[in-house]
Design a protein around this motif. Sequence first.
Motif, PDB file in Angstrom:
ATOM      1  N   HIS A  40       0.829  -1.440  -0.242  1.00  0.00           N
ATOM      2  CA  HIS A  40       0.498   0.578  -0.190  1.00  0.00           C
ATOM      3  C   HIS A  40       0.555   1.359  -0.160  1.00  0.00           C
ATOM      4  N   LEU A  41       2.377   1.024   0.540  1.00  0.00           N
ATOM      5  CA  LEU A  41       2.721   2.705   1.045  1.00  0.00           C
ATOM      6  C   LEU A  41       3.421   2.794  -0.154  1.00  0.00           C
ATOM      7  N   ALA A  42       3.610   1.424  -1.260  1.00  0.00           N
ATOM      8  CA  ALA A  42       4.230   1.581  -2.487  1.00  0.00           C
ATOM      9  C   ALA A  42       3.580   2.709  -3.947  1.00  0.00           C
ATOM     10  N   SER A  43       2.053   2.777  -3.648  1.00  0.00           N
ATOM     11  CA  SER A  43       0.824   3.775  -3.858  1.00  0.00           C
ATOM     12  C   SER A  43       1.146   4.891  -3.480  1.00  0.00           C
ATOM     13  N   GLY A  44       2.410   4.873  -2.703  1.00  0.00           N
ATOM     14  CA  GLY A  44       1.852   7.127  -1.857  1.00  0.00           C
ATOM     15  C   GLY A  44       1.512   6.869  -0.678  1.00  0.00           C
ATOM     16  N   GLU A  45       1.751   7.952   0.210  1.00  0.00           N
ATOM     17  CA  GLU A  45       1.998   7.869   1.508  1.00  0.00           C
ATOM     18  C   GLU A  45       0.214   7.758   2.890  1.00  0.00           C
ATOM     19  N   ARG A  47      -1.338   7.712   5.899  1.00  0.00           N
ATOM     20  CA  ARG A  47      -2.278   7.202   7.347  1.00  0.00           C
ATOM     21  C   ARG A  47      -2.375   5.778   7.943  1.00  0.00           C
ATOM     22  N   VAL A  48      -2.058   5.861   9.131  1.00  0.00           N
ATOM     23  CA  VAL A  48      -2.482   4.202  10.226  1.00  0.00           C
ATOM     24  C   VAL A  48      -3.522   3.976   9.907  1.00  0.00           C
ATOM     25  N   VAL A  49      -4.426   5.569   9.911  1.00  0.00           N
ATOM     26  CA  VAL A  49      -6.391   5.155  10.316  1.00  0.00           C
ATOM     27  C   VAL A  49      -6.775   4.684   8.431  1.00  0.00           C
ATOM     28  N   ASP A  50      -6.480   5.172   7.229  1.00  0.00           N
ATOM     29  CA  ASP A  50      -5.768   4.725   5.452  1.00  0.00           C
ATOM     30  C   ASP A  50      -5.247   2.726   5.697  1.00  0.00           C
ATOM     31  N   LEU A  51      -4.420   3.406   6.256  1.00  0.00           N
ATOM     32  CA  LEU A  51      -4.052   1.580   5.749  1.00  0.00           C
ATOM     33  C   LEU A  51      -5.039   0.193   6.924  1.00  0.00           C
ATOM     34  N   THR A  52      -5.647   0.670   7.647  1.00  0.00           N
ATOM     35  CA  THR A  52      -6.750  -0.209   9.105  1.00  0.00           C
ATOM     36  C   THR A  52      -7.716   0.276   8.139  1.00  0.00           C
ATOM     37  N   ALA A  53      -8.428   1.004   7.167  1.00  0.00           N
ATOM     38  CA  ALA A  53      -9.192   1.033   6.281  1.00  0.00           C
ATOM     39  C   ALA A  53      -9.536  -0.194   5.031  1.00  0.00           C
ATOM     40  N   HIS A  54      -7.924  -0.073   4.441  1.00  0.00           N
ATOM     41  CA  HIS A  54      -7.663  -0.861   3.256  1.00  0.00           C
ATOM     42  C   HIS A  54      -7.605  -2.089   3.273  1.00  0.00           C
ATOM     43  N   SER A  77       8.236   7.883   8.663  1.00  0.00           N
ATOM     44  CA  SER A  77       7.022   8.753   8.984  1.00  0.00           C
ATOM     45  C   SER A  77       6.755  10.367   9.107  1.00  0.00           C
ATOM     46  N   ARG A  78       6.488  11.402   9.125  1.00  0.00           N
ATOM     47  CA  ARG A  78       6.752  12.238   8.686  1.00  0.00           C
ATOM     48  C   ARG A  78       4.824  13.161   9.702  1.00  0.00           C
ATOM     49  N   PRO A  79       4.958  13.690  10.364  1.00  0.00           N
ATOM     50  CA  PRO A  79       3.748  14.376  11.030  1.00  0.00           C
ATOM     51  C   PRO A  79       2.817  14.924  10.156  1.00  0.00           C
ATOM     52  N   HIS A  80       2.311  14.861  10.779  1.00  0.00           N
ATOM     53  CA  HIS A  80       0.474  15.766   9.492  1.00  0.00           C
ATOM     54  C   HIS A  80      -0.227  16.651  10.437  1.00  0.00           C
ATOM     55  N   GLY A  81      -0.462  17.461  11.281  1.00  0.00           N
ATOM     56  CA  GLY A  81      -1.427  17.784  12.185  1.00  0.00           C
ATOM     57  C   GLY A  81      -1.105  16.844  13.392  1.00  0.00           C
ATOM     58  N   ARG A  82      -2.304  15.973  13.961  1.00  0.00           N
ATOM     59  CA  ARG A  82      -2.299  14.939  14.489  1.00  0.00           C
ATOM     60  C   ARG A  82      -2.003  13.499  14.583  1.00  0.00           C
ATOM     61  N   ALA A  83      -2.044  13.450  13.376  1.00  0.00           N
ATOM     62  CA  ALA A  83      -1.290  12.182  12.850  1.00  0.00           C
ATOM     63  C   ALA A  83      -0.582  12.291  11.983  1.00  0.00           C
ATOM     64  N   SER A  84       0.245  10.646  11.447  1.00  0.00           N
ATOM     65  CA  SER A  84       1.446  10.361  10.924  1.00  0.00           C
ATOM     66  C   SER A  84       1.351   9.833   9.958  1.00  0.00           C
ATOM     67  N   ILE A  85       2.014  10.773   8.881  1.00  0.00           N
ATOM     68  CA  ILE A  85       2.363  10.295   6.855  1.00  0.00           C
ATOM     69  C   ILE A  85       3.280   9.189   7.182  1.00  0.00           C
ATOM     70  N   TRP A  86       2.838   7.758   7.072  1.00  0.00           N
ATOM     71  CA  TRP A  86       4.008   6.953   5.975  1.00  0.00           C
ATOM     72  C   TRP A  86       4.161   6.948   5.132  1.00  0.00           C
ATOM     73  N   SER A  87       5.470   6.601   4.746  1.00  0.00           N
ATOM     74  CA  SER A  87       5.681   6.530   2.843  1.00  0.00           C
ATOM     75  C   SER A  87       7.497   5.052   3.032  1.00  0.00           C
ATOM     76  N   LEU A  88       7.734   4.627   2.748  1.00  0.00           N
ATOM     77  CA  LEU A  88       8.579   4.005   2.125  1.00  0.00           C
ATOM     78  C   LEU A  88       9.701   4.699   2.277  1.00  0.00           C
ATOM     79  N   ALA A  89      10.404   4.266   3.195  1.00  0.00           N
ATOM     80  CA  ALA A  89      12.251   4.661   3.467  1.00  0.00           C
ATOM     81  C   ALA A  89      13.418   4.292   2.165  1.00  0.00           C
ATOM     82  N   HIS A  90      13.166   3.145   1.200  1.00  0.00           N
ATOM     83  CA  HIS A  90      14.307   2.914   0.402  1.00  0.00           C
ATOM     84  C   HIS A  90      13.222   2.075  -0.644  1.00  0.00           C
ATOM     85  N   SER A  91      11.700   3.273  -1.445  1.00  0.00           N
ATOM     86  CA  SER A  91      11.064   2.353  -2.216  1.00  0.00           C
ATOM     87  C   SER A  91      11.920   2.276  -3.702  1.00  0.00           C
TER      88      SER A  91
END
Length: 124
Positions: A40-45, A47-54, A77-91
């Motif tokens: 899922h992260l290979a398609s882009g950043e 949030r945890v809530v997005d990943l749980t839904a997917h 990850s990087r902060p985004h408001g109260r959430a964190s945005i997750w991405s691949l480190a070495h895509s």
Amino acid sequence: MTMVHAASSVLHVNEPVAMSAAACMFRSLGDPGRLAILRHLASGEHRVVDLTAHLGLAQSTVSAHLACLRDCGLVSSRPHGRASIWSLAHSAQLMELLASAERLLAATGDAVALCPTYGETALR
């Protein structure tokens, strides 16, 4: 294990240490949930809530998997408001590894799934 340096000199690597590190990396990839997160992260950043839904996984499960993958240096990850945005480190490298694994799985057919030690029905 030896690695060839760009200047054509040979760099000697401590083989037991290198094999141990490789085994640790493969164990971090050894969970279907973690692999699904990486896909899922290979398609882009996300949030945890997005990943749980997917993925249909519990928030605590996704968070634990992300922590494992982060500790192994595979995601960031990087902060985004109260959430964190997750991405691949070495895509690029990670996608290359997963594509190679898919090619190897295609070549071995059902052998891995049927393996009595590590296959789908193995006693763990």
